[in-house]
Design an enzyme around this catalytic site. Structure first.
Site, PDB file in Angstrom:
ATOM      1  N   THR A 175       0.831  -1.206   0.000  1.00 41.48           N
ATOM      2  CA  THR A 175       0.000   0.000   0.000  1.00 41.48           C
ATOM      3  C   THR A 175       0.862   1.252   0.000  1.00 41.48           C
ATOM      4  O   THR A 175       0.503   2.263  -0.606  1.00 41.48           O
ATOM      5  CB  THR A 175      -0.950  -0.018   1.218  1.00 41.48           C
ATOM      6  OG1 THR A 175      -1.750  -1.199   1.126  1.00 41.48           O
ATOM      7  CG2 THR A 175      -1.849   1.197   1.249  1.00 41.48           C
ATOM      8  N   GLY A 202       3.540   1.424   6.137  1.00 43.25           N
ATOM      9  CA  GLY A 202       3.161   0.021   6.040  1.00 43.25           C
ATOM     10  C   GLY A 202       2.595  -0.453   7.362  1.00 43.25           C
ATOM     11  O   GLY A 202       3.019  -0.002   8.422  1.00 43.25           O
ATOM     12  N   GLU A 257       3.400  -5.678   9.115  1.00 46.63           N
ATOM     13  CA  GLU A 257       4.307  -6.470   9.938  1.00 46.63           C
ATOM     14  C   GLU A 257       4.339  -6.106  11.417  1.00 46.63           C
ATOM     15  O   GLU A 257       4.452  -6.973  12.279  1.00 46.63           O
ATOM     16  CB  GLU A 257       5.733  -6.352   9.378  1.00 46.63           C
ATOM     17  CG  GLU A 257       5.859  -6.961   8.000  1.00 46.63           C
ATOM     18  CD  GLU A 257       7.163  -6.583   7.352  1.00 46.63           C
ATOM     19  OE1 GLU A 257       8.044  -7.440   7.275  1.00 46.63           O
ATOM     20  OE2 GLU A 257       7.315  -5.412   6.931  1.00 46.63           O
TER      21      GLU A 257
END
Lengths: 753, 82, 158
Positions: free
Chosen positions: A521, A705, A708
């Site tokens: 993204t 992001g 994670e």
């Protein structure tokens, strides 16, 4: 949701449309790799080593080749030799062993036959003669003097002075800052702790699968499930010694990856079998193969010493980290070193990290690789210190948290980050002060991950009816198509449902790196935005032609070309009106964006875990969970929450149950979901996800992001909560019932520090 | 272009442990060439999988990245991800 | 080896296929009938991705031999929607973002429908235990459980 900084108001970004690929996925129509069948296809099966460490003396395939239905048999000899200095040497000899097998499950040959049963029978008939070698199964064994060597050529990289003899230590990483001894001398409290953890698997539900169809012209098409089909192309080409241009890779839907599908296992074997047989070859791993031969995250031994002043300021940190990446060199130690002290201001520190090879499957990336383990050590120690000093654990972290301008472990100053905001969001959540029941405990922990940028490409095509197709090269693991469509809708002013987001194959879209590092993204989104902005320039030009005015007098507003000049009123033109006349104004409307994305903003997360420990059995049940994370800007908040919640579930499994168990010969003893227990719905409560938005200045919409970071805090959050419930500090993973019970009974419930 | 170079601690071998040095270059690639002249061996270390941070931006493949006079360049190990 | 002829009902329609005696129903549905909605995640009945309903009973089709389907009534994810109307569970999974990669989704939908058919108004705990035979590695189950709650509400209102 917590919005911590004012952001522009968007029409589409930040909304929650139904994902564009959703209908196919709820009706069973979505095509994952194992769902694909080609005309005339054969079935490929891999022959795997039963030994953890052995020299291959000979392979006799003659019986297998003579069996019914068998069309091709291959071994390592069917692939070009690869030099140990080659950048992808490890990947190459992992996909198919050459002279040695390095773990149980290592591929040594492969068979293709008309049916899967025939292929299985033929695989069993491949005769491999092994000279069994002593296996190295633990970090201690690997580092012991005179230990058997996995790789005769492996000299420790980064050693100072340079290594003179080969060893099982693949590399050493050292970071330091300030003056360690002076730092500890300044400290009022010093604690030192050791931790051990076992390898765990990413546990994606879809086993690896592919179909390869190699034509007599020497070109091949691969349909497969991966996190990056361009990487499948280049890695397969490397292994085969082919040019990339002979290989086209078409991405199937991917049934989970979490880092485990950033590398390849089957594709070169399927291509080689297909080339030999002249037929398409389908290969699908069993779950047993997935466990034995793919992806575990590293196991570790960690030792950390921290010094703190009585006012709560951290002043010194010393870390000695050992990661084992299975049978090959890996980045675990480096990434552990880069994350262990990264979240806190520690002026004096030394970090030494080793990567060690052992005779187990080659580790693969797993969501924020290495970071959950350094967080386990650091964040449980911070909890101990906060308690010792009588400071609230969140206030203690806020006092020491890095903020904009503070130096990272690597020296650079952080840009705008949202760590403190995540801490405050959890501190201010009702969960933090809610009463706990008997045998219950509460733990808090933080996590950090860098996030990465890398290369991405996007093409925007406007259709004749004014709708748009957005083609990118990023496989959609968790809803990224919807995010791409939302950013395109925002840029073009087209309704989000009038945009079709598509994942293009290697010949349909520009090069795009793997969907990893929480980059889709962020980076592919930037490529989409770039393509859309070029499209808007084109649309303005076409509109100017249609209106007969200067393009400088056309603005793009809310999906329309609007005349802003002084030559009277002109009706605005919509995208559909412009595309309808595209043939007359210059032809089809297409724009691309390809870029190397700079400025991936780091992600921080803070988790709060309430759990209950059964004092009779040691069983731990998570009863409430709240997780905050800085997403920069949430493009599709539902899927940001989903990333956070999924990370929590994986982290809780890692904390409580998951581990690879090997027997004394290095044979994995729990290669099934029955014996390798991942969390199920009844193991978990609702997970309250708090999205913190501190926009990343490097992204047009402020994206960081989010894939994670969410897996980093759960292990220490659970460990701290178990301590709160029982008074026991457990410093070995997993914190399984037997280990918890043992801790409770041996400590009599007292503080186990 | 005079540039202030900051080396992460694992890259300081060729500078004898010095963390910050001055060097010249109009791009990161030229800067690395200059650093290698001043500190033999540093060029190889910096070309092997190293990223830079300039003005808060992490750049993974910076060879042709332009540098302004007085820029602060941080060399850091390249990261990976899952 | 001679193959076994199986006659059954699949998603309301009469169906027949040939299979090997040792073939699983999952493989037969996928490879002989062409219904690939049910997935193989483990092949040992541990993950639920291959969930189907046979004669009203929720099963892992990887644990059923294909010849056992003879004369039976089988429902798969492909039969959940009625014409162009999605089942409320499908609709609520979409609206509630209850899927990420989507590979476990068919199994969850089939299992959730079996649960609601049996217990139209389940508690959160009953949903969690009712779906405990299905593994999802992406979502943490939160949005799946909420989607099932929302679907139960929709069904009970209509």
């Amino acid at each position: 949701m917590t919005v911590t900084e004012s952001k522009p108001s968007y029409k589409y970004v930040g909304t929650r449309p139904v994902r564009h690929d959703g209908l196919e996925k709820v009706t069973g129509r979505a095509r994952f790799a194992a769902d694909l069948n080609m005309s005339g296809q054969l079935h490929g099966i891999v022959v795997r080593s039963p030994h953890a460490h052995a020299r291959i003396v000979s392979i006799d395939t003659s019986d297998a080749e003579a069996m019914d239905g068998v069309k091709a048999v291959i071994t390592g000899d069917d692939f070009p030799a690869v030099d140990p200095s080659h950048r992808q040497y490890d990947m190459c000899i992992n996909v198919i062993a050459r002279d040695k097998v390095l773990y149980e499950g290592h591929a040594v040959a492969a068979v293709a036959a008309s049916t899967r049963d025939q292929a299985q029978a033929a695989a069993a008939a491949v005769k491999v003669e092994y000279e069994v070698l002593p296996a190295v199964l633990t970090i201690d064994q690997a580092m012991a003097p005179g230990a058997p060597l996995l790789h005769a050529h492996m000299m420790t990289a980064g050693a100072n002075p340079p290594a003179e003899e080969p060893s099982n230590i693949s590399n050493v990483t050292r970071f330091s800052g300030g003056e360690l001894d002076a730092g500890f001398a300044e400290a009022d409290l010093v604690i030192e702790r050791e931790f051990t953890t076992q390898p765990v698997h990413q546990g994606y539900i879809e086993p690896h699968a592919c179909v390869a169809d190699t034509g007599q012209d020497g070109h091949t098409t691969i349909w497969c499930s991966s996190q990056g089909h361009f990487n499948v192309r280049s890695s397969t080409a490397t292994l085969l010694g082919w040019e990339n241009s002979r290989i086209r890779v078409i991405p199937a839907e991917i049934g989970g990856g979490f880092g485990g599908k950033t590398t390849i296992y089957l594709e070169p074997l399927a291509v080689a079998l297909s080339a030999k047989a002249g037929r398409p070859v389908k290969m699908v791993m069993t779950r047993d193969e997935v466990f034995r031969a793919t992806g575990p995250a590293p196991g570790t031994k960690l030792r950390i010493k921290l010094g703190v002043k009585s006012d709560g300021d951290l002043v010194a940190g010393d870390a000695y980290l050992i990661y084992t990446n299975g049978a090959y060199a890996g980045p675990g130690g480096l990434l552990g070193a880069m994350t262990v002290f990264e979240s806190y201001k520690i002026p004096n520190f030394e970090i030494e990290a080793l990567d060690v090879v052992i005779n187990t499957a080659r580790s693969a990336a797993y969501r924020a690789p290495a970071a959950p383990l350094t967080a386990y050590a650091m964040e449980t120690m911070l909890d101990e210190i906060a308690e010792e000093l009588g400071i609230d654990p969140i206030d203690f972290r806020i006092q020491n948290a890095v903020t904009e301008g503070d130096p990272s472990t690597m020296g650079f100053p952080f840009a705008r980050i949202g760590f403190v905001e995540c801490l405050e969001a959890v501190r201010d959540h009702p969960n933090y002060k809610a009463p706990l029941g008997p045998n219950q405990g509460r733990g808090v922990a933080a996590g950090y991950w860098f996030n990465i940028g890398e290369s991405s490409s996007a093409t925007v095509n406007l259709n004749e009816d004014g709708t748009a197709t957005v083609v990118t090269g990023s496989p959609d693991i968790g809803g990224s198509r919807a995010s791409m469509a939302l950013m395109a809708a925002e840029e073009l002013g087209i309704d989000v449902y009038d945009i079709r987001p598509v994942v293009g194959d290697t010949e349909a879209v520009g090069f795009t790196d793997v969907t990893e590092g929480s980059r889709a993204t962020f980076a592919t989104g930037m490529a989409v935005v770039e393509a859309c902005r070029r499209m808007v320039v084109e649309l303005r030009g076409r509109a100017a032609k249609m209106m007969g005015v200067d393009v400088d007098d056309i603005d793009w507003m809310d999906g329309q070309a609007v005349y802003t000049g002084s030559d009277g009123e002109k009706a605005p033109l919509s995208v559909a009106e412009i595309t309808a006349k595209a043939k007359r104004t210059g032809g089809p409307l297409t724009a691309t964006g390809s870029l190397e994305a700079h400025g991936a903003g780091p992600g921080f997360a803070v988790h709060l875990c309430d759990l209950e420990v059964d004092p009779e059995t040691g069983v731990v049940r998570v009863v409430r969970y709240t997780a905050s994370q800085d997403a920069g800007t949430a493009i599709h908040p539902s899927y940001v929450e989903g990333q956070i919640q999924g990370g929590v579930a994986q982290g809780v499994g890692w904390a409580l149950n998951e581990e690879y168990i090997y027997d004394s010969d290095g044979v994995m003893e729990n290669p099934s979901f029955l014996d390798y227990r991942v969390p199920v719905a009844s193991d978990l409560p609702m997970i309250d996800a708090i999205i913190v938005e501190v926009p990343n200045p490097a992204h047009p919409y402020g994206v960081r992001g989010v894939g994670e970071t969410g897996i980093v805090p759960p292990i220490p959050a659970v460990a701290n909560a178990i301590y709160d419930a029982t008074g026991c500090r457990i410093r070995d993973l997993p914190m399984s019932p037997i280990r918890v019970l043992d801790a409770i009974t041996s400590n009599g419930g007292s503080n186990g520090s | 272009m005079a540039v202030r170079v900051h080396l992460s601690s694992n890259l300081r071998g060729p500078t004898g442990g010095v963390a910050e040095v001055e060097a010249d270059g109009s791009t990161v690639g030229a800067l690395i060439d200059d650093l290698d002249r001043r500190y033999p061996g540093l060029g190889d270390a910096l070309r092997a999988g190293v990223s830079v941070v300039i003005d808060g931006l992490l750049i993974a493949h910076p060879e042709y990245e332009p540098l302004a006079d007085g820029a602060q360049v941080y060399f850091v190990p390249q990261t990976a991800g899952g | 080896m001679s193959r076994v002829h199986v006659t059954c009902t699949i998603n309301g329609d009469p169906a027949e296929f040939l299979c090997d005696g040792g073939q699983t129903l999952l493989d037969a549905l996928r490879d002989e009938v062409g219904l690939t909605g049910a997935k193989e995640g483990c092949g040992t009945g541990d993950c639920g991705a291959c969930s189907i309903v046979m004669d009203g009973r929720l099963l892992c089709s990887c644990l059923v031999l294909a010849p056992e389907a003879d004369g039976r009534n089988i429902s798969t994810v492909e039969g959940m929607a009625t014409g162009d109307d999605l089942h409320p569970l499908q609709q609520c999974f979409l609206e509630g973002a209850a899927l990420q990669c989507g590979v476990c989704t068919p199994g969850f939908l089939v299992a959730a429908k079996a649960l609601l058919d049996r217990n139209p108004d389940p508690t959160e705990t009953e949903i969690r235990y009712g779906l405990a035979g299905n593994l999802c590695r992406c979502t943490g189950y939160d949005k799946i459980v909420r989607a099932v709650q929302a679907a139960a509400e929709t069904i009970n209102e209509s």
